[in-house]
Motif scaffolding. Structure first.
Motif, PDB file in Angstrom:
ATOM      1  N   VAL A 116      89.021  21.830  56.650  1.00 63.64           N
ATOM      2  CA  VAL A 116      89.507  22.506  57.852  1.00 63.64           C
ATOM      3  C   VAL A 116      90.885  22.038  58.469  1.00 63.64           C
ATOM      4  O   VAL A 116      91.745  22.772  58.787  1.00 63.64           O
ATOM      5  CB  VAL A 116      88.418  22.271  59.034  1.00 63.64           C
ATOM      6  N   VAL A 117      91.087  20.907  58.290  1.00 58.23           N
ATOM      7  CA  VAL A 117      92.516  20.230  58.686  1.00 58.23           C
ATOM      8  C   VAL A 117      93.540  20.782  57.807  1.00 58.23           C
ATOM      9  O   VAL A 117      94.585  20.710  58.230  1.00 58.23           O
ATOM     10  CB  VAL A 117      92.433  18.661  58.863  1.00 58.23           C
ATOM     11  N   GLN A 118      93.265  20.732  56.436  1.00 60.71           N
ATOM     12  CA  GLN A 118      94.405  20.941  55.683  1.00 60.71           C
ATOM     13  C   GLN A 118      94.734  22.668  55.852  1.00 60.71           C
ATOM     14  O   GLN A 118      95.733  23.029  55.799  1.00 60.71           O
ATOM     15  CB  GLN A 118      93.561  20.990  54.094  1.00 60.71           C
ATOM     16  N   LEU A 119      93.682  23.417  56.267  1.00 62.26           N
ATOM     17  CA  LEU A 119      94.048  24.921  56.831  1.00 62.26           C
ATOM     18  C   LEU A 119      94.852  25.016  57.937  1.00 62.26           C
ATOM     19  O   LEU A 119      95.784  25.788  57.883  1.00 62.26           O
ATOM     20  CB  LEU A 119      92.599  25.556  56.993  1.00 62.26           C
ATOM     21  N   TRP A 120      94.649  24.050  58.811  1.00 64.50           N
ATOM     22  CA  TRP A 120      95.547  23.849  59.875  1.00 64.50           C
ATOM     23  C   TRP A 120      96.988  23.869  59.517  1.00 64.50           C
ATOM     24  O   TRP A 120      97.798  24.403  59.852  1.00 64.50           O
ATOM     25  CB  TRP A 120      95.005  23.183  61.084  1.00 64.50           C
ATOM     26  N   LEU A 121      97.098  22.688  58.561  1.00 63.51           N
ATOM     27  CA  LEU A 121      98.419  22.201  58.218  1.00 63.51           C
ATOM     28  C   LEU A 121      99.208  23.319  57.622  1.00 63.51           C
ATOM     29  O   LEU A 121     100.442  23.464  57.736  1.00 63.51           O
ATOM     30  CB  LEU A 121      98.176  20.869  57.442  1.00 63.51           C
ATOM     31  N   ALA A 122      98.432  24.077  56.600  1.00 61.52           N
ATOM     32  CA  ALA A 122      99.026  25.163  55.919  1.00 61.52           C
ATOM     33  C   ALA A 122      99.454  26.346  56.658  1.00 61.52           C
ATOM     34  O   ALA A 122     100.780  26.856  56.492  1.00 61.52           O
ATOM     35  CB  ALA A 122      97.866  25.794  55.011  1.00 61.52           C
ATOM     36  N   LEU A 123      98.676  26.698  57.946  1.00 58.09           N
ATOM     37  CA  LEU A 123      98.909  27.778  58.731  1.00 58.09           C
ATOM     38  C   LEU A 123     100.385  27.307  59.422  1.00 58.09           C
ATOM     39  O   LEU A 123     101.275  28.195  59.810  1.00 58.09           O
ATOM     40  CB  LEU A 123      97.903  28.120  59.765  1.00 58.09           C
ATOM     41  N   ILE A 124     100.444  26.182  60.108  1.00 53.84           N
ATOM     42  CA  ILE A 124     101.554  25.760  61.102  1.00 53.84           C
ATOM     43  C   ILE A 124     102.858  25.772  60.071  1.00 53.84           C
ATOM     44  O   ILE A 124     104.107  26.015  60.402  1.00 53.84           O
ATOM     45  CB  ILE A 124     101.383  24.158  61.486  1.00 53.84           C
ATOM     46  N   ALA A 125     102.725  24.973  58.639  1.00 55.50           N
ATOM     47  CA  ALA A 125     103.683  24.815  57.989  1.00 55.50           C
ATOM     48  C   ALA A 125     104.381  26.327  57.707  1.00 55.50           C
ATOM     49  O   ALA A 125     105.407  26.758  57.247  1.00 55.50           O
ATOM     50  CB  ALA A 125     103.423  24.196  56.763  1.00 55.50           C
ATOM     51  N   GLY A 126     103.308  27.384  57.385  1.00 58.58           N
ATOM     52  CA  GLY A 126     103.670  28.831  56.968  1.00 58.58           C
ATOM     53  C   GLY A 126     104.372  29.399  58.080  1.00 58.58           C
ATOM     54  O   GLY A 126     105.348  30.225  58.092  1.00 58.58           O
ATOM     55  N   ALA A 152     112.747  27.827  53.291  1.00 60.63           N
ATOM     56  CA  ALA A 152     111.882  27.891  51.961  1.00 60.63           C
ATOM     57  C   ALA A 152     111.180  26.414  51.729  1.00 60.63           C
ATOM     58  O   ALA A 152     110.118  26.704  51.274  1.00 60.63           O
ATOM     59  CB  ALA A 152     113.111  28.109  50.689  1.00 60.63           C
ATOM     60  N   VAL A 153     111.671  25.422  52.319  1.00 53.86           N
ATOM     61  CA  VAL A 153     110.962  24.177  52.131  1.00 53.86           C
ATOM     62  C   VAL A 153     109.757  24.046  52.967  1.00 53.86           C
ATOM     63  O   VAL A 153     108.611  23.721  52.310  1.00 53.86           O
ATOM     64  CB  VAL A 153     111.948  23.050  52.636  1.00 53.86           C
ATOM     65  N   PHE A 154     109.582  24.720  54.194  1.00 48.27           N
ATOM     66  CA  PHE A 154     108.564  24.626  54.929  1.00 48.27           C
ATOM     67  C   PHE A 154     107.535  25.688  54.221  1.00 48.27           C
ATOM     68  O   PHE A 154     106.278  25.578  54.174  1.00 48.27           O
ATOM     69  CB  PHE A 154     108.949  25.349  56.203  1.00 48.27           C
ATOM     70  N   VAL A 155     107.894  26.742  53.729  1.00 44.98           N
ATOM     71  CA  VAL A 155     106.993  27.786  52.949  1.00 44.98           C
ATOM     72  C   VAL A 155     106.431  27.035  51.859  1.00 44.98           C
ATOM     73  O   VAL A 155     105.121  26.996  51.317  1.00 44.98           O
ATOM     74  CB  VAL A 155     107.804  28.831  52.230  1.00 44.98           C
ATOM     75  N   LEU A 156     107.172  26.265  51.013  1.00 40.14           N
ATOM     76  CA  LEU A 156     106.687  25.530  49.708  1.00 40.14           C
ATOM     77  C   LEU A 156     105.657  24.338  50.114  1.00 40.14           C
ATOM     78  O   LEU A 156     104.717  24.235  49.503  1.00 40.14           O
ATOM     79  CB  LEU A 156     107.767  24.841  49.041  1.00 40.14           C
ATOM     80  N   THR A 216     101.558  23.635  49.214  1.00 39.87           N
ATOM     81  CA  THR A 216     100.912  22.384  48.625  1.00 39.87           C
ATOM     82  C   THR A 216      99.907  22.275  49.372  1.00 39.87           C
ATOM     83  O   THR A 216      98.711  21.577  48.712  1.00 39.87           O
ATOM     84  CB  THR A 216     102.204  21.371  48.942  1.00 39.87           C
ATOM     85  N   TYR A 217      99.521  22.544  50.750  1.00 36.28           N
ATOM     86  CA  TYR A 217      98.425  22.090  51.599  1.00 36.28           C
ATOM     87  C   TYR A 217      97.280  23.096  50.655  1.00 36.28           C
ATOM     88  O   TYR A 217      96.109  22.840  50.622  1.00 36.28           O
ATOM     89  CB  TYR A 217      98.408  22.378  52.863  1.00 36.28           C
ATOM     90  N   CYS A 218      97.485  24.295  50.478  1.00 40.23           N
ATOM     91  CA  CYS A 218      96.692  25.200  49.604  1.00 40.23           C
ATOM     92  C   CYS A 218      95.923  24.578  48.327  1.00 40.23           C
ATOM     93  O   CYS A 218      94.817  24.704  47.907  1.00 40.23           O
ATOM     94  CB  CYS A 218      97.242  26.469  49.332  1.00 40.23           C
TER      95      CYS A 218
END
Length: 502
Positions: A53-63, A143-147, A151-153
């Protein structure tokens, strides 16, 4: 990668020392504020599901940050806000992530496992910043933030594949606020954990200066830019990788306490170099040394903290350690950013370097060596208490008394040992403890301690460790031949249940 992208983006949006340092603060402050609640959650829920769940949160914010930056709508304060949101995710992740290491390896391999984990992190820190610097130069920070989101995925996919064996207990899980209280109570009565925390605070408060001011230092160099910043951070990572490889041999030759002290002095010298040297090649060498020193201190403190914690409270104990770590980093980042703004970057770095050496001397008396000798795995050697039907889990408070008949010439040793045992009673859930001598029978003592409820006392039965068993066995050798401790349990009558609860 986020740190590189966010730090460099802030330089383009608002290149003042305070705002650049604020990015570091936004990353670390949430960990100071939320790590302890996160640790309590990680100890009472399934850690694998929680981490997903936490990794999903990080992926969404980074995206989201990547999308906003690519579309040109990111401002200085929105960057700080989203970096703070990333920090929240990191705060929720770190205690659980650190706590799963002992689940994956035997205790005698824990030190090597932590070093290997640090090696992986710093290998990524070597590659990531250099890659991020190149991406920023050619494709921009978005592009750095998208990449980073991608990585969280990958981490989520790995966690889904992990088949975790959860600890088995016949008792219900702790409730959140009860778990918080027991975590703080454990820390108050765990001197080995306190030593790691104090040594860490003295190191991180001052060494945070180099992390906070490095983006500005890279910008001010001749031909400085995002690639220069990436190269310097990559040098830190490379040094940390080398340091992780050297640590096993270093630990064979010097104690953990001495290693932390020497590494602190080495780090202070690299801050002096940052303040005075302008050639990139020499700065890279200095950053390499700082990476070696950083990993030596961080790994040593992490091992000490891990070894000081049994599994039932590991996430909470590590969360307290991380909260102090990140709190000192956040405070130090703001402090040294302000000092640099009032004076100069060089003066701030030299002042911080001097403070780090002084702190190493002042915290020397708190030792972190030898902690691994105590076996904190559950011994389950306490016999199940006999109760009548009306004693339910919610009854309390509970009073436990233990009677001892001590040899007349062993009284002093007994009292010393029983006071050491008192720390362990409080650590595992007791809110009150005492020892009393019989007025009619010399050398006859009663130890008493109280816990909130019958359920909490049953949890004490699951928490008692092999180290506790050894101490209790030593205490029995001081008793009169043929005598045994006599344990009695009392619970508050139903009419007063709840009075005195804490």
């Amino acid at each position: 990668m986020h740190d590189i992208g966010a730090s460099w983006l802030m330089i383009t949006l608002s290149p003042t020392p305070v705002m650049v340092a604020l990015v570091q603060t936004a990353t670390t402050l949430p960990i100071f504020l939320l790590a302890i609640p996160a640790g309590a959650l990680a100890d009472i829920v399934d850690r694998r599901s929680y981490l997903i769940v936490v990794q999903l949160w990080l992926a969404l914010i980074a995206g989201l940050l990547g999308f906003m930056t690519l579309t040109g709508i990111t401002s200085a304060w929105s960057l700080v806000t989203l970096t703070f949101a990333m920090g929240i995710g990191s705060a929720m992740m770190m205690p659980a992530w650190a706590a799963i290491t002992p689940e994956l390896v035997p205790r005698n391999e824990l030190q090597s496992a932590i070093a290997l984990n640090s090696l992986g992190i710093n290998a990524a820190r070597t590659i990531g910043p250099a890659l991020a610097g190149i991406i920023v130069s050619y494709a921009g920070t978005g592009a750095v933030f998208v990449l980073n989101a991608l990585t969280y995925c990958l981490v989520i996919f790995t966690l889904i594949l992990w088949q975790r064996e959860a600890p088995i207990s016949e008792l219900p899980s702790e409730r959140f606020f009860s778990a918080l209280r027991s975590g703080f109570r454990f820390a108050r009565h765990a001197p080995d954990l306190q030593a790691a925390i104090i040594r860490g605070f003295g190191f991180f408060l001052f060494t945070s200066a180099s992390w906070a001011l490095l983006p500005l230092l890279a910008k001010n160099l001749e031909n400085g830019g995002p690639q220069t910043f990436g190269i310097l951070v990559a040098s830190i990572g490379a040094g940390a990788v080398i340091g992780a490889l050297l640590l096993p041999k270093l630990r064979e030759k010097i104690s953990r306490d001495m290693l932390v002290a020497l590494a602190t002095i080495a780090y202070a010298l690299t801050m002096f170099a940052l303040a005075t040297v302008e050639q990139l090649i020499f700065l890279c060498l200095a950053m390499g040394v700082s990476g070696m020193a950083w990993i030596a201190v961080l790994s040593s403190l992490q091992v000490a903290a891990q070894m000081a914690l049994p599994n039932w409270v590991r996430s909470r104990g590590l969360a307290i350690f991380m909260a102090i770590f990140m709190g000192s980093m956040a405070t130090g980042s703001l402090l040294w950013g302000k000092v640099a703004e009032m004076t100069s970057i060089s003066e701030a770095l030299m002042t911080a370097a001097t403070g780090a050496v002084i702190a190493a001397l002042l915290t020397w008396r708190w030792h972190i060596g030898g902690i691994e000798k105590a076996d904190l795995t559950p011994s389950m050697h306490w016999p199940a208490p006999m109760v009548h039907d009306s004693v339910t889990h919610d009854r309390g408070p509970v009073l436990v008394t233990i009677q001892y008949a001590v040899q007349s010439d062993k009284t002093s040793e007994f009292l010393t040992m029983i006071r050491e045992l008192s720390k362990r009673r409080r650590r595992d859930g007791a809110f009150a403890w005492g020892v009393f001598e019989h007025t009619e029978k010399p050398n006859h003592f009663i130890e008493s301690f109280s816990v909130d409820s019958w359920l909490e006392h049953l949890r004490q039965h699951e928490r008692v460790t092999h180290a506790d068993r050894i101490l209790q066995a030593e205490l029995r050798t001081l008793l009169i031949n043929g005598s045994e401790p006599v344990v009695t349990h009392y619970v508050a009558p139903k009419s007063t249940t709840g009075r005195g609860k804490r």
